[in-house]
Design an enzyme around this catalytic site. Structure first.
Site, PDB file in Angstrom:
ATOM      1  N   PRO A   2       0.611  -0.968   0.360  1.00 54.87           N
ATOM      2  CA  PRO A   2       0.425  -0.111   0.238  1.00 54.87           C
ATOM      3  C   PRO A   2       0.735   1.175   0.097  1.00 54.87           C
ATOM      4  O   PRO A   2       1.396   1.386   0.603  1.00 54.87           O
ATOM      5  CB  PRO A   2      -0.594  -0.060   1.352  1.00 54.87           C
ATOM      6  CG  PRO A   2      -0.044  -0.639   2.562  1.00 54.87           C
ATOM      7  CD  PRO A   2       1.303  -1.412   1.941  1.00 54.87           C
ATOM      8  N   GLU A   3       0.867   2.096  -0.718  1.00 58.22           N
ATOM      9  CA  GLU A   3       1.429   3.255  -0.953  1.00 58.22           C
ATOM     10  C   GLU A   3      -0.304   4.393  -0.388  1.00 58.22           C
ATOM     11  O   GLU A   3      -1.333   3.622  -1.060  1.00 58.22           O
ATOM     12  CB  GLU A   3       1.648   3.895  -2.146  1.00 58.22           C
ATOM     13  CG  GLU A   3       2.895   3.256  -2.218  1.00 58.22           C
ATOM     14  CD  GLU A   3       3.686   3.077  -3.583  1.00 58.22           C
ATOM     15  OE1 GLU A   3       3.604   4.558  -4.329  1.00 58.22           O
ATOM     16  OE2 GLU A   3       4.326   2.600  -4.680  1.00 58.22           O
ATOM     17  N   HIS A  93      -4.052 -16.206   7.743  1.00 56.64           N
ATOM     18  CA  HIS A  93      -3.346 -14.864   7.828  1.00 56.64           C
ATOM     19  C   HIS A  93      -4.446 -13.651   8.195  1.00 56.64           C
ATOM     20  O   HIS A  93      -4.139 -12.261   8.428  1.00 56.64           O
ATOM     21  CB  HIS A  93      -2.998 -14.085   6.649  1.00 56.64           C
ATOM     22  CG  HIS A  93      -1.811 -15.498   5.581  1.00 56.64           C
ATOM     23  ND1 HIS A  93      -0.882 -16.044   7.363  1.00 56.64           N
ATOM     24  CD2 HIS A  93      -1.258 -16.037   5.284  1.00 56.64           C
ATOM     25  CE1 HIS A  93       0.501 -16.954   6.449  1.00 56.64           C
ATOM     26  NE2 HIS A  93      -0.511 -16.816   4.682  1.00 56.64           N
ATOM     27  N   ARG A 112       2.794 -11.215   5.758  1.00 56.28           N
ATOM     28  CA  ARG A 112       3.606 -10.641   5.623  1.00 56.28           C
ATOM     29  C   ARG A 112       4.107  -9.980   6.738  1.00 56.28           C
ATOM     30  O   ARG A 112       5.238 -10.494   7.828  1.00 56.28           O
ATOM     31  CB  ARG A 112       4.821  -9.864   4.812  1.00 56.28           C
ATOM     32  CG  ARG A 112       4.787 -10.822   3.425  1.00 56.28           C
ATOM     33  CD  ARG A 112       5.493 -10.222   2.388  1.00 56.28           C
ATOM     34  NE  ARG A 112       6.741  -9.518   2.560  1.00 56.28           N
ATOM     35  CZ  ARG A 112       7.595  -9.070   2.005  1.00 56.28           C
ATOM     36  NH1 ARG A 112       7.108  -7.749   0.880  1.00 56.28           N
ATOM     37  NH2 ARG A 112       8.461  -8.438   1.918  1.00 56.28           N
TER      38      ARG A 112
END
Length: 276
Positions: A2-3, A93, A112
């Site tokens: 994400p930006e 996750h 992650r």
DNA sequence: CTACCATCCTGGTTGC
DNA sequence: TGCAACCAGGATGGTA
């Protein structure tokens, strides 16, 4: 993932279903993400009304009644998914779940686990450790050529590396750094201190424009990013240079095409003819 | 100040 | 087909 555009896409998905709702149940499925989750996270959040879902740089800020703010950073692979009805079984996750009194379930999934969550009193907002020191918000009126030039100062680093520094401008990441420099016609290797005056104006406008275009497309889905509905973003189809090393430059007929190099350990894409 | 590296962690892709 | 190496949107802290 994400930006800024991806985080803003997520914010726009969460805000309409969360704002005004009461948190009926909060569940953490593990004690930590990148950092340990705040102690008593579930207990402290449960029963509060969600006032607003805001964004600062790449951070989501969920403002709760009783002057509490939940801060969330999506790291590289964090996603939020909204289920308006009964949610499906938990997936691998899934780390955090919010259920509202209106029957909406929000799940945070992050393979992650580079993402993280913090909880703090609203009075601490100006000095909050993750937010203090961030540079100007690129979509705000406070961000323009002079503001960018001021943030760059006398830095001798490459401009590409400099605009990834969140103290210079908040929210630009590796994709949009390459895209903005291409749009502005500025070489990623140019010394940051030389980007001032009209060049800084062009770059500030390019940053703003590319971020707005990406938001309008629901962000870029290269690997992990999804909108909160599960849909892909589609700005990746509009990249001029990112991920297009070796391809023809879309704006000219130069022989080399789009070049790829490594700066600060990250890939940069550019056209040597159009960018100086 | 700058460049470079390692680190947190998993999964998808590439190349042999 | 199998497997290992490599790469990835972020951010920080350490070293030279």
């Amino acid at each position: 993932m994400p930006e800024l555009p991806e985080v803003e896409t997520v914010r726009r998905g969460l805000a309409p279903v969360l704002e005004g709702a009461v948190l009926a149940k909060v569940t953490a499925f593990r004690p930590d993400l990148r950092f340990p989750l705040p102690p008593g996270l579930a207990t402290r959040m449960t029963g509060r009304t969600i006032i607003s879902v805001e964004r600062r740089a790449k951070y989501l800020l969920i403002r709760l009644s009783g002057d509490l703010i939940m801060l969330s950073h999506l790291g590289m692979s964090g996603r939020y998914r909204v289920y308006k009805d009964a949610p499906p079984p938990l997936e691998p996750h899934d780390h955090l779940e919010l259920v509202t009194d209106t029957g909406v379930t929000i799940r945070y999934n992050d393979p992650r686990r580079f993402g993280f969550v913090d909880l703090f009193d609203a009075a601490q907002l100006p000095t909050q450790k993750f937010l203090a020191g961030l540079g100007p918000e690129p979509l705000s009126n406070a961000f323009d050529g002079p503001a960018l030039a001021l943030g760059l100062g006398e830095r001798r680093s490459a401009i590409k590396v400099a605009i990834l520094d969140q103290r210079v401008v908040a929210g630009v990441g590796n994709i949009y750094a390459s895209e903005a420099l291409y749009r502005a016609g500025i070489s990623p290797k140019r010394l940051a201190r030389t980007v001032k005056g009209q060049r800084a104006v062009r770059l500030a406008e390019a940053i703003r424009d590319v971020l707005n275009d990406a938001i309008a497309a629901g962000g870029s889905s290269l690997r992990d990013h999804r909108q909160t509905s599960g849909e892909l973003g589609y700005f990746q189809h509009s990249f001029a240079v990112y991920g297009r090393g070796g391809e023809k430059c879309p704006g000219c007929d130069c022989e080399d095409g789009i070049r790829q190099m490594i700066q600060g350990g990250r890939s940069t894409f550019y056209c040597a003819k159009r960018q100086r």
